[in-house]
Design a protein around this motif. Structure first.
Motif, PDB file in Angstrom:
ATOM      1  N   ARG A 262      18.771  39.905 -24.160  1.00 20.17           N
ATOM      2  CA  ARG A 262      17.899  40.669 -25.006  1.00 20.17           C
ATOM      3  C   ARG A 262      18.855  40.864 -26.450  1.00 20.17           C
ATOM      4  N   VAL A 263      18.181  40.600 -27.572  1.00 22.14           N
ATOM      5  CA  VAL A 263      18.633  40.513 -28.870  1.00 22.14           C
ATOM      6  C   VAL A 263      17.748  41.154 -29.710  1.00 22.14           C
ATOM      7  N   ASP A 264      18.472  42.416 -30.423  1.00 19.05           N
ATOM      8  CA  ASP A 264      17.398  43.115 -31.383  1.00 19.05           C
ATOM      9  C   ASP A 264      17.717  42.616 -32.806  1.00 19.05           C
ATOM     10  N   PHE A 265      16.667  43.062 -33.786  1.00 15.88           N
ATOM     11  CA  PHE A 265      16.624  42.642 -35.093  1.00 15.88           C
ATOM     12  C   PHE A 265      18.024  42.378 -35.834  1.00 15.88           C
ATOM     13  N   ASP A 266      18.576  43.816 -35.849  1.00 13.48           N
ATOM     14  CA  ASP A 266      19.820  43.787 -36.456  1.00 13.48           C
ATOM     15  C   ASP A 266      20.787  42.878 -35.996  1.00 13.48           C
ATOM     16  N   GLY A 267      20.961  42.689 -34.779  1.00 11.65           N
ATOM     17  CA  GLY A 267      22.135  42.181 -33.887  1.00 11.65           C
ATOM     18  C   GLY A 267      21.755  40.449 -34.254  1.00 11.65           C
ATOM     19  N   PHE A 268      20.373  40.194 -34.248  1.00  7.25           N
ATOM     20  CA  PHE A 268      19.970  38.718 -34.577  1.00  7.25           C
ATOM     21  C   PHE A 268      20.535  38.381 -35.968  1.00  7.25           C
ATOM     22  N   ALA A 269      20.364  39.373 -37.100  1.00  7.69           N
ATOM     23  CA  ALA A 269      20.962  39.054 -38.218  1.00  7.69           C
ATOM     24  C   ALA A 269      22.546  39.153 -38.495  1.00  7.69           C
ATOM     25  N   ALA A 270      23.086  39.840 -37.655  1.00  8.53           N
ATOM     26  CA  ALA A 270      24.576  39.767 -37.614  1.00  8.53           C
ATOM     27  C   ALA A 270      24.908  38.468 -37.076  1.00  8.53           C
ATOM     28  N   VAL A 271      24.149  37.991 -35.832  1.00  8.63           N
ATOM     29  CA  VAL A 271      24.850  36.726 -35.437  1.00  8.63           C
ATOM     30  C   VAL A 271      24.780  35.624 -36.334  1.00  8.63           C
ATOM     31  N   VAL A 272      23.332  35.588 -37.163  1.00  5.02           N
ATOM     32  CA  VAL A 272      23.328  34.352 -37.956  1.00  5.02           C
ATOM     33  C   VAL A 272      24.372  34.424 -39.300  1.00  5.02           C
ATOM     34  N   ASP A 273      24.668  35.814 -39.559  1.00 11.85           N
ATOM     35  CA  ASP A 273      25.712  35.811 -40.802  1.00 11.85           C
ATOM     36  C   ASP A 273      26.834  35.334 -40.069  1.00 11.85           C
ATOM     37  N   ALA A 274      27.270  35.690 -38.802  1.00 12.87           N
ATOM     38  CA  ALA A 274      28.620  35.252 -38.403  1.00 12.87           C
ATOM     39  C   ALA A 274      28.891  33.748 -38.329  1.00 12.87           C
ATOM     40  N   LEU A 275      27.605  33.050 -37.863  1.00 14.34           N
ATOM     41  CA  LEU A 275      27.633  31.551 -37.618  1.00 14.34           C
ATOM     42  C   LEU A 275      27.500  30.773 -39.093  1.00 14.34           C
ATOM     43  N   GLY A 276      27.237  31.573 -40.086  1.00 21.85           N
ATOM     44  CA  GLY A 276      27.281  30.800 -41.456  1.00 21.85           C
ATOM     45  C   GLY A 276      25.975  30.702 -42.008  1.00 21.85           C
ATOM     46  N   GLY A 277      24.770  31.269 -41.484  1.00 15.20           N
ATOM     47  CA  GLY A 277      23.527  31.144 -41.948  1.00 15.20           C
ATOM     48  C   GLY A 277      22.616  30.170 -41.470  1.00 15.20           C
ATOM     49  N   THR A 278      21.603  29.800 -42.049  1.00 17.53           N
ATOM     50  CA  THR A 278      20.577  28.841 -41.827  1.00 17.53           C
ATOM     51  C   THR A 278      20.216  28.268 -42.977  1.00 17.53           C
ATOM     52  N   THR A 279      19.373  27.165 -42.597  1.00 15.06           N
ATOM     53  CA  THR A 279      18.399  26.432 -43.886  1.00 15.06           C
ATOM     54  C   THR A 279      16.872  26.703 -43.532  1.00 15.06           C
ATOM     55  N   ILE A 280      16.216  27.159 -44.579  1.00 15.59           N
ATOM     56  CA  ILE A 280      14.869  27.009 -44.586  1.00 15.59           C
ATOM     57  C   ILE A 280      14.275  26.286 -45.590  1.00 15.59           C
ATOM     58  N   CYS A 281      13.467  25.402 -45.189  1.00 16.32           N
ATOM     59  CA  CYS A 281      12.570  24.285 -46.061  1.00 16.32           C
ATOM     60  C   CYS A 281      11.290  24.699 -46.347  1.00 16.32           C
ATOM     61  N   VAL A 282      10.742  24.957 -47.501  1.00 14.47           N
ATOM     62  CA  VAL A 282       9.300  25.270 -47.655  1.00 14.47           C
ATOM     63  C   VAL A 282       8.768  24.090 -48.823  1.00 14.47           C
ATOM     64  N   ASP A 283       7.521  24.130 -48.795  1.00 13.41           N
ATOM     65  CA  ASP A 283       6.948  23.078 -49.920  1.00 13.41           C
ATOM     66  C   ASP A 283       6.301  23.784 -50.947  1.00 13.41           C
ATOM     67  N   TYR A 284       6.263  25.209 -50.971  1.00 11.80           N
ATOM     68  CA  TYR A 284       5.956  26.071 -52.289  1.00 11.80           C
ATOM     69  C   TYR A 284       6.606  27.225 -52.003  1.00 11.80           C
ATOM     70  N   PRO A 285       6.739  28.017 -53.066  1.00 12.59           N
ATOM     71  CA  PRO A 285       7.100  29.496 -53.047  1.00 12.59           C
ATOM     72  C   PRO A 285       6.298  30.041 -52.060  1.00 12.59           C
ATOM     73  N   THR A 286       7.257  30.808 -51.166  1.00 16.82           N
ATOM     74  CA  THR A 286       6.708  31.359 -49.760  1.00 16.82           C
ATOM     75  C   THR A 286       6.933  32.955 -49.706  1.00 16.82           C
ATOM     76  N   ARG A 287       6.102  33.560 -49.374  1.00 19.12           N
ATOM     77  CA  ARG A 287       6.288  35.095 -49.106  1.00 19.12           C
ATOM     78  C   ARG A 287       5.823  35.697 -47.985  1.00 19.12           C
TER      79      ARG A 287
END
Length: 389
Positions: A219-244
């Protein structure tokens, strides 16, 4: 230190040793540093491993304690309405509620016990032998830890076949052995009071739906997930238009591919009502759990790719610290075993994994709760990527 009856200062003795035995001095220094660093990181590793939380996990014992054998054709149940929360509209048409309830009334008396198989025959699967797959259940939970926001089942065929991954919708209408009725799949995370932990109940619900025993769970909680992503160097998000998505905190100002830290990646995988600025107007482009499931899987593959290199000791410890603080493992799985299992899949790509989706339709229970009704058996869907014979 004494020499020929005279006391030699320690500093001078060290100086002479370095001058007259430079290679021995260098070797001594290197060994000392290595021992010191090794001891420090050994301590850090032990501290990290001790920080990993575990939860009781013995689904077979919990099932026996409930007296809940897999549902038979003769089982009768009463309706227990799922907790009411929004069903995300997806690719399916909005149901005609009056017609749905009317059709249900023709099948059964809503005020009398019913056979759950008559309401949702595909919420159940015939058992698949435990020896066929090594099975891993990954749960992403909300801040409360009481609701599963992401449910991913990983299957590794024991015959050496390709890994299999499937996302299970949280609103999937399945048999709940604790409540003895059909409920949302995510309801299992609340456990069964005095009998089964949340992890055990989630495993039991998944087992009854898929027919496959769950070997391990994380089980992984929200805060922990963000910490794992930061520890591994982040990710890449690709979008065709401004997104929110104001609800999840997602805000990507321009089109294209962007680096995303843990916070932005979390907003991306959580987004339920994604909007894009198209022709000068903000439009909802997706509000389906299935879109979120695709994003979650994509992020997992990106994180696996990040783990391909051998990190430096400081990088390794920061990764372990993040994982240790984020993950709650089942009690039968040590952190070392979990890391070893994950290490096998470092660098794995989407093309090397068989992925399939659960076939469902929007459905309203007699009380009006929105759920997803399976329209094809799990065994049949699995058979399309891994023939069971």
């Amino acid at each position: 230190m004494k020499r020929d009856g005279y006391t030699i200062p320690c500093g001078l003795a060290v100086y002479e040793f370095v001058v007259f035995h430079p290679f021995k001095a260098l070797a001594t220094l290197v060994v000392g540093v290595l021992l010191g660093v090794g001891s420090f990181y050994g301590y850090q590793l032990v501290r990290t491993l001790d920080a990993v939380a575990t939860e009781s996990f013995d689904p077979a014992r919990a099932r026996a304690a409930m007296g809940a054998e897999p549902l038979s054709d003769a089982t009768r149940a009463t309706f227990v309405e799922p907790d009411v929360f929004e069903l995300d509209p997806g690719v399916y048409e909005t149901p005609d509620l009056e017609a749905e309830v009317g059709a249900l009334i023709e099948i059964l008396d809503l005020f009398e016990p019913f056979n759950p198989r008559e309401v949702s025959p595909f919420s159940f699967s015939d058992p698949i032998p435990d020896v066929v797959f090594d099975t891993y259940l990954l749960l992403g939970t909300d801040e409360s830890g009481l609701r599963a926001d992401a449910i991913i089942l990983g299957l590794q065929p024991t015959d050496g076949g390709r890994p299999i991954m499937v996302s299970l919708p949280r609103d999937l209408y399945v048999w709940n052995a604790c409540k003895q009725t059909l409920t949302r799949l995510s309801a299992g995370l609340g456990g069964c009071s005095g009998v089964a932990s949340g992890s055990e109940m989630m495993a039991i619900l998944v087992e009854d739906y898929t027919g496959i025993p769950v070997d391990h769970l994380a089980r992984v909680d929200f805060d922990g997930f963000a910490a794992v992503v930061d520890a591994l160097g982040g990710t890449t998000i690709c979008v065709d238009y401004p997104t929110r998505d104001p609800n999840s905190g997602l805000d990507i100002a321009t089109a294209g591919c962007h680096f995303a830290d843990g916070s932005k990646t979390l907003a991306w995988v959580r987004s339920r009502h994604t909007e894009q600025l198209i022709d000068g107007a903000w439009s909802v482009v997706t509000s389906s759990d299935f879109a979120r499931q695709r994003r979650q899987r994509d992020v997992l593959f990106q994180l696996a790719a990040r783990a391909t290199g051998f990190p430096s000791p400081p990088s390794l410890m920061s990764q372990l610290d993040a994982v240790a603080g984020a993950v709650r493992l089942d009690s039968s799985w040590t952190f070392g075993q979990a890391v070893s299992a994950a290490w096998q899949y470092r660098g794995i790509s989407r093309s090397s994994v068989d992925v399939f989706s659960i076939s469902v339709k929007d459905y309203r229970t007699p009380g009006g709760a929105a759920v997803l009704l399976p329209t094809e058996s799990f065994r049949s869907l699995l058979g399309a990527v891994y023939p069971l014979g």
